[in-house]
Scaffold this motif. Sequence first.
Motif, PDB file in Angstrom:
ATOM      1  N   UNK A 176     -22.000  31.470 -14.138  1.00  0.00           N
ATOM      2  CA  UNK A 176     -22.767  31.343 -15.374  1.00  0.00           C
ATOM      3  C   UNK A 176     -23.326  29.938 -15.602  1.00  0.00           C
ATOM      4  N   UNK A 177     -22.529  28.870 -15.351  1.00  0.00           N
ATOM      5  CA  UNK A 177     -23.095  27.532 -15.540  1.00  0.00           C
ATOM      6  C   UNK A 177     -24.336  27.306 -14.678  1.00  0.00           C
ATOM      7  N   UNK A 178     -24.321  27.837 -13.444  1.00  0.00           N
ATOM      8  CA  UNK A 178     -25.480  27.662 -12.575  1.00  0.00           C
ATOM      9  C   UNK A 178     -26.680  28.394 -13.165  1.00  0.00           C
ATOM     10  N   UNK A 179     -26.429  29.627 -13.616  1.00  0.00           N
ATOM     11  CA  UNK A 179     -27.524  30.389 -14.223  1.00  0.00           C
ATOM     12  C   UNK A 179     -28.082  29.641 -15.426  1.00  0.00           C
ATOM     13  N   UNK A 180     -27.172  29.114 -16.258  1.00  0.00           N
ATOM     14  CA  UNK A 180     -27.619  28.350 -17.426  1.00  0.00           C
ATOM     15  C   UNK A 180     -28.470  27.161 -16.996  1.00  0.00           C
ATOM     16  N   UNK A 181     -28.001  26.452 -15.972  1.00  0.00           N
ATOM     17  CA  UNK A 181     -28.695  25.241 -15.542  1.00  0.00           C
ATOM     18  C   UNK A 181     -30.104  25.572 -15.052  1.00  0.00           C
ATOM     19  N   UNK A 182     -30.259  26.786 -14.469  1.00  0.00           N
ATOM     20  CA  UNK A 182     -31.574  27.142 -13.940  1.00  0.00           C
ATOM     21  C   UNK A 182     -32.503  27.665 -15.023  1.00  0.00           C
TER      22      UNK A 182
END
Lengths: 358, 220
Positions: free
Chosen positions: A299-305
């Motif tokens: 989820x953090x990666x998705x948020x960052x993108x």
Amino acid sequence: MDAIKEFFNFFADPRVFFLLTTGAFVFAVWRRDLFVKPSVGYGLQIFLVLFFGLGLLDENFRLIIGKPDNVPIVGLIFLLLFFTWYSMRQAVLNDQRIANAEPVAEKVEEDRVWVWPDLVYIELICLVLCSVVLIVWSIVLKAPLEQPANAAATPNPSKAPWYFLGLQEMLVYFDPWLAGVVLPSLIIVGLMAIPYIDTNPKGNGYYTFKERKAEITIFLFGFVVLWSSLIVLGTFLRGPNWNFFGPFEYWDIHKLEALTNVNLSEYIWLRGLGVGMPSHWLFRELPGILLVSFYVFGLPVVFARTVFKRYYEKLGPARFYVTAFLFLSMLSLPVKMLARWLFNLKYVVAIGELFFNI
Amino acid sequence: MADEPNVPASGTPAPKPAAKPAPPSVPPGLAGKTTSAAAAPRRPAAKKKVEDDTSPLLSRRGWIGLAWGSFTAASAAGLAATGRFMFPNVLNEPPQQFRIGFPDEYAPGVDERWKDRFGVWIVRTPSDMVQEAAGFYALLVTCTHLGCTPNWLSAEDKFKCPCHGSGFRPTGINFEGPAPRPLERARIVLAEDGQILVDKAQKFQFELGQWADPESFLRV
Ligand code: FES
């Protein structure tokens, strides 16, 4: 009259209560220009006074509100609302000044006073008033002592001290080691650390909202919506057998509430695919493990993108992932609570064999 | 000072240089401090300390020894009292093994008469879920969540924990709330005199498959 009581009892249903608090919070932050109007602030306080004042006419309400244990929590509601409103108001006023290229109120200091005598006098008056209130309080309300402890009889309901009621509420949704140790530590560390992980130098020494949007919103959410409203919920709405009761509802020991909960694995293997439970726990819990890993790492990666792209670029990867991790741990509590209330979900990962459940 | 080493050799009395290195008079208790006091004799603070030390009652070292001595003694006494606290004069621990009467004294269903004294529920069932026979089992009254004592609600036919709302069926199986596993059963057998004997020292857990053990269930 009964219709009004029913109405409030309905709002005390945990699902409604939680969604309402969250909704009110989102609205107060989003339309803060409205929220900080004096009429709104006074209006809310007057509404609360009326609610508690008129509510006292009801016997069940009087029993739960007037319990010596619970009286401070009534005060907490008023104070919390007032201070949130007041600091938000200062922040909004300052934001307007900043937008008009004026110095913030704290820099102008037109209402500056001397420590001696002004401040010291105010402190003296406060000291006298507080002592009077405490003395009267301790005389009027009896200490809530109970009968001698008996290992075979746990009081029903059995409540923690008020400041732990949020934790006790969490224990309903998570395993003890998670709800009692891991999550509270992460939430408290998150509340303390998140405002400082951000390197934004602004907002130092004066009230502002616009310059520290994310930090203030996250902190208020964690403190007001999660921590404090769970204390209120635990104090007033939990009754015998740890069932939910509306504030005007009779505490019936025999109130039946279906609490049959189902694990995620059961949902997937039995109800979804209809193939029966796999025998090995690793395979059985694989969907849950994947889901939790995605929540923590994906989820953090998705948020960052996507949504928080600008925030990510501002903070850099290390700071962003730490913030995201702390924030997601905080958020896992309402997520699981909602899943429990809406789908009767017991555990996402349930490895009873290893005493490991999430 | 350059000629100082020559002084003893020459043998002539030289009062002037001898007086200079002589340390200021210091009570024997402060021998360790002497060097620093002598190294900076001009600092008034250091000098004053030295003067204070001439207490008629006790030397500085004596005072400190007394203070530490009494502190240590008080701490040791406190610690001993705490340790003594761990061994109370009377221990009100119910026996782990007890006889609870004859089987025909029990009606079918959950019996609460030993809950307060021994912390067990005696259940008589026409057919046990694991053993598939009629008989008795003893459930421990400790919630498997965090150890509160649940209440038996006969109207709802379940045990319900007041702390976080866990619910257990009369069999002990958990079915609602946060409890992660069923209530534990205690060893239950017939004594030589025909009474039922319950032994809480030995526990049987469902999730470990122990309810199939013959001693976890008393067939009648
Ligand atoms: S201790 Fe029984 S439900 Fe938590």
